[in-house]
Write a protein that holds these residues in place. Structure first.
Motif, PDB file in Angstrom:
ATOM      1  N   VAL A 222      19.744  -0.949   8.288  1.00 17.95           N
ATOM      2  CA  VAL A 222      18.826  -1.848   7.564  1.00 17.95           C
ATOM      3  C   VAL A 222      17.378  -1.629   7.989  1.00 17.95           C
ATOM      4  O   VAL A 222      16.451  -1.923   7.237  1.00 17.95           O
ATOM      5  CB  VAL A 222      19.222  -3.326   7.766  1.00 17.95           C
ATOM      6  N   ASP A 223      17.171  -1.108   9.180  1.00 18.22           N
ATOM      7  CA  ASP A 223      15.807  -0.828   9.649  1.00 18.22           C
ATOM      8  C   ASP A 223      15.155   0.314   8.868  1.00 18.22           C
ATOM      9  O   ASP A 223      13.936   0.490   8.919  1.00 18.22           O
ATOM     10  CB  ASP A 223      15.822  -0.476  11.143  1.00 18.22           C
ATOM     11  N   ASP A 224      15.992   1.082   8.154  1.00 14.13           N
ATOM     12  CA  ASP A 224      15.482   2.227   7.393  1.00 14.13           C
ATOM     13  C   ASP A 224      15.221   1.893   5.922  1.00 14.13           C
ATOM     14  O   ASP A 224      14.880   2.776   5.133  1.00 14.13           O
ATOM     15  CB  ASP A 224      16.498   3.388   7.448  1.00 14.13           C
ATOM     16  N   GLU A 225      15.367   0.619   5.563  1.00 21.33           N
ATOM     17  CA  GLU A 225      15.268   0.222   4.164  1.00 21.33           C
ATOM     18  C   GLU A 225      13.918   0.586   3.543  1.00 21.33           C
ATOM     19  O   GLU A 225      13.851   1.186   2.463  1.00 21.33           O
ATOM     20  CB  GLU A 225      15.505  -1.284   4.038  1.00 21.33           C
ATOM     21  N   GLU A 226      12.830   0.250   4.220  1.00 26.45           N
ATOM     22  CA  GLU A 226      11.496   0.547   3.687  1.00 26.45           C
ATOM     23  C   GLU A 226      11.249   2.047   3.625  1.00 26.45           C
ATOM     24  O   GLU A 226      10.638   2.549   2.675  1.00 26.45           O
ATOM     25  CB  GLU A 226      10.420  -0.132   4.541  1.00 26.45           C
ATOM     26  N   LYS A 227      11.743   2.740   4.631  1.00 31.03           N
ATOM     27  CA  LYS A 227      11.565   4.193   4.670  1.00 31.03           C
ATOM     28  C   LYS A 227      12.297   4.847   3.493  1.00 31.03           C
ATOM     29  O   LYS A 227      11.778   5.766   2.853  1.00 31.03           O
ATOM     30  CB  LYS A 227      12.099   4.744   5.995  1.00 31.03           C
ATOM     31  N   LEU A 228      13.507   4.365   3.197  1.00 36.28           N
ATOM     32  CA  LEU A 228      14.276   4.898   2.077  1.00 36.28           C
ATOM     33  C   LEU A 228      13.578   4.598   0.754  1.00 36.28           C
ATOM     34  O   LEU A 228      13.477   5.460  -0.123  1.00 36.28           O
ATOM     35  CB  LEU A 228      15.684   4.308   2.089  1.00 36.28           C
ATOM     36  N   LYS A 229      13.091   3.377   0.613  1.00 34.44           N
ATOM     37  CA  LYS A 229      12.374   2.992  -0.601  1.00 34.44           C
ATOM     38  C   LYS A 229      11.142   3.876  -0.806  1.00 34.44           C
ATOM     39  O   LYS A 229      10.897   4.363  -1.923  1.00 34.44           O
ATOM     40  CB  LYS A 229      11.955   1.522  -0.517  1.00 34.44           C
ATOM     41  N   ASP A 230      10.383   4.108   0.251  1.00 34.74           N
ATOM     42  CA  ASP A 230       9.189   4.947   0.148  1.00 34.74           C
ATOM     43  C   ASP A 230       9.541   6.393  -0.174  1.00 34.74           C
ATOM     44  O   ASP A 230       8.817   7.072  -0.919  1.00 34.74           O
ATOM     45  CB  ASP A 230       8.397   4.894   1.461  1.00 34.74           C
ATOM     46  N   LEU A 231      10.659   6.855   0.366  1.00 34.34           N
ATOM     47  CA  LEU A 231      11.101   8.226   0.113  1.00 34.34           C
ATOM     48  C   LEU A 231      11.425   8.411  -1.372  1.00 34.34           C
ATOM     49  O   LEU A 231      10.966   9.379  -2.003  1.00 34.34           O
ATOM     50  CB  LEU A 231      12.331   8.550   0.965  1.00 34.34           C
ATOM     51  N   VAL A 232      12.202   7.479  -1.935  1.00 32.47           N
ATOM     52  CA  VAL A 232      12.577   7.575  -3.340  1.00 32.47           C
ATOM     53  C   VAL A 232      11.341   7.438  -4.230  1.00 32.47           C
ATOM     54  O   VAL A 232      11.184   8.176  -5.211  1.00 32.47           O
ATOM     55  CB  VAL A 232      13.629   6.501  -3.694  1.00 32.47           C
ATOM     56  N   TYR A 233      10.447   6.530  -3.887  1.00 35.34           N
ATOM     57  CA  TYR A 233       9.205   6.357  -4.646  1.00 35.34           C
ATOM     58  C   TYR A 233       8.413   7.674  -4.658  1.00 35.34           C
ATOM     59  O   TYR A 233       7.913   8.103  -5.713  1.00 35.34           O
ATOM     60  CB  TYR A 233       8.362   5.246  -4.028  1.00 35.34           C
ATOM     61  N   GLY A 234       8.308   8.308  -3.509  1.00 35.48           N
ATOM     62  CA  GLY A 234       7.544   9.541  -3.405  1.00 35.48           C
ATOM     63  C   GLY A 234       8.170  10.671  -4.209  1.00 35.48           C
ATOM     64  O   GLY A 234       7.463  11.455  -4.854  1.00 35.48           O
ATOM     65  N   ILE A 235       9.505  10.763  -4.184  1.00 37.08           N
ATOM     66  CA  ILE A 235      10.205  11.805  -4.925  1.00 37.08           C
ATOM     67  C   ILE A 235       9.972  11.634  -6.427  1.00 37.08           C
ATOM     68  O   ILE A 235       9.652  12.608  -7.138  1.00 37.08           O
ATOM     69  CB  ILE A 235      11.713  11.766  -4.606  1.00 37.08           C
ATOM     70  N   ILE A 236      10.138  10.420  -6.921  1.00 41.44           N
ATOM     71  CA  ILE A 236       9.956  10.180  -8.353  1.00 41.44           C
ATOM     72  C   ILE A 236       8.493  10.381  -8.750  1.00 41.44           C
ATOM     73  O   ILE A 236       8.194  11.045  -9.751  1.00 41.44           O
ATOM     74  CB  ILE A 236      10.428   8.756  -8.725  1.00 41.44           C
ATOM     75  N   SER A 237       7.595   9.827  -7.962  1.00 40.64           N
ATOM     76  CA  SER A 237       6.172   9.903  -8.267  1.00 40.64           C
ATOM     77  C   SER A 237       5.683  11.355  -8.352  1.00 40.64           C
ATOM     78  O   SER A 237       4.906  11.712  -9.244  1.00 40.64           O
ATOM     79  CB  SER A 237       5.373   9.147  -7.209  1.00 40.64           C
ATOM     80  N   LYS A 238       6.154  12.179  -7.451  1.00 44.81           N
ATOM     81  CA  LYS A 238       5.710  13.581  -7.398  1.00 44.81           C
ATOM     82  C   LYS A 238       6.100  14.351  -8.655  1.00 44.81           C
ATOM     83  O   LYS A 238       5.392  15.281  -9.062  1.00 44.81           O
ATOM     84  CB  LYS A 238       6.315  14.254  -6.159  1.00 44.81           C
ATOM     85  N   ALA A 239       7.200  13.941  -9.277  1.00 42.52           N
ATOM     86  CA  ALA A 239       7.708  14.673 -10.446  1.00 42.52           C
ATOM     87  C   ALA A 239       7.105  14.167 -11.753  1.00 42.52           C
ATOM     88  O   ALA A 239       7.324  14.767 -12.807  1.00 42.52           O
ATOM     89  CB  ALA A 239       9.226  14.566 -10.505  1.00 42.52           C
ATOM     90  N   LEU A 240       6.336  13.077 -11.705  1.00 44.92           N
ATOM     91  CA  LEU A 240       5.778  12.517 -12.925  1.00 44.92           C
ATOM     92  C   LEU A 240       4.477  13.213 -13.299  1.00 44.92           C
ATOM     93  O   LEU A 240       3.617  13.435 -12.451  1.00 44.92           O
ATOM     94  CB  LEU A 240       5.520  11.017 -12.752  1.00 44.92           C
ATOM     95  N   VAL A 241       4.338  13.531 -14.570  1.00 43.00           N
ATOM     96  CA  VAL A 241       3.104  14.144 -15.068  1.00 43.00           C
ATOM     97  C   VAL A 241       2.638  13.298 -16.246  1.00 43.00           C
ATOM     98  O   VAL A 241       3.133  13.439 -17.367  1.00 43.00           O
ATOM     99  CB  VAL A 241       3.337  15.601 -15.518  1.00 43.00           C
ATOM    100  N   TYR A 242       1.706  12.383 -16.001  1.00 41.51           N
ATOM    101  CA  TYR A 242       1.188  11.514 -17.068  1.00 41.51           C
ATOM    102  C   TYR A 242      -0.149  12.053 -17.563  1.00 41.51           C
ATOM    103  O   TYR A 242      -0.909  12.631 -16.816  1.00 41.51           O
ATOM    104  CB  TYR A 242       1.003  10.085 -16.566  1.00 41.51           C
TER     105      TYR A 242
END
Length: 242
Positions: A222-242
């Motif tokens: 549970v201590d890794d929850e924020e880290k996991l959320k930030d990781l997924v956010y970064g992965i998705i964000s990097k692939a977006l081209v708006y």
């Protein structure tokens, strides 16, 4: 003139969804009666998504970072810019699955049947509703059902859309139950249909989705929850081209 044609296309899409839904409704209703039939309900929903979109020229293309074994259970986390994202996820997830979405969908003409049976409604402003949804999601995962959760919790109000802050729910579920997360990035779906399409109209075309490789959570706490959320956010964000 161009905007008028786009607005006409919106109504054609709505008509396509409605007519094909009512054509399949007897089977949807039959499959919705018992949880043991939900797998068939999802199979039918997948075909419905392909047909209702394809009839008006919406098609889905998935680019995979690596092959996905749909015999396993996942939490699928896509960004959310369009109602087409829902149809696309029905097509993508080739296994028994449940969406988690806002409680108002229980009252929708088309979405109501699903959110009163196979899917999970949640009122994020109610702690009790969130708790019940979390418990139901837990049970689904234990049964081997893949969850589809849009971590932004809504479609962006911005146009072009921006990636909003993620909710914690899917990441806590993934860690608690050691379920891999699959991030999914959609960069152009909003160009074909933003939100529900009523403001700017719609145009047919290919909606492209990048399906990232699953992120394992077996060794996370549970201590890794924020880290996991930030990781997924970064992965998705990097692939977006708006």
């Amino acid at each position: 003139m161009k905007l008028i044609l786009k607005k006409v296309h919106v109504y054609l899409y709505v008509l396509s969804v409605a007519l094909s839904y009512f054509f399949f409704w007897p089977l949807f209703k039959y499959f919705s009666i018992k949880p043991g039939r939900y797998r068939n309900m999802n199979r039918l929903r997948r075909y419905w998504a392909i047909i209702s979109s394809g009839l008006v020229g919406f098609f889905y293309r998935f680019e995979y970072e690596e092959a996905i074994d749909w015999n396993k259970t996942y939490i699928v986390c896509p960004n959310h810019t369009s109602n087409l994202d829902i149809s696309a996820m029905c097509v993508l997830v080739n296994s028994n699955c449940s969406f988690m979405g806002k409680e108002e969908l229980k009252d929708g003409l088309v979405t109501g049947l699903f959110f009163r049976s196979v899917d999970i409604p949640v009122n994020r402003d109610s702690k009790m509703s969130s708790y019940r949804a979390f418990k139901k999601a837990t049970q689904k995962l234990k049964e081997g059902t893949t969850l589809i959760i849009f971590p932004e919790g809504k479609i962006s109000d911005d146009y072009p859309p921006t990636l909003h802050e993620f909710k914690n729910g899917p990441f806590r579920l993934a860690i608690d139950h050691k379920i891999p997360i699959i991030p999914v990035s959609s960069s152009n779906t909003w160009m074909h249909l933003w939100d529900d399409g009523t403001k700017y109209g719609t145009r047919p075309g290919i909606c492209k989705f990048h399906v990232h490789k699953p992120i394992e959570t077996a060794n996370l706490t549970v201590d890794d929850e924020e880290k996991l959320k930030d990781l997924v956010y970064g992965i998705i964000s990097k692939a977006l081209v708006y």
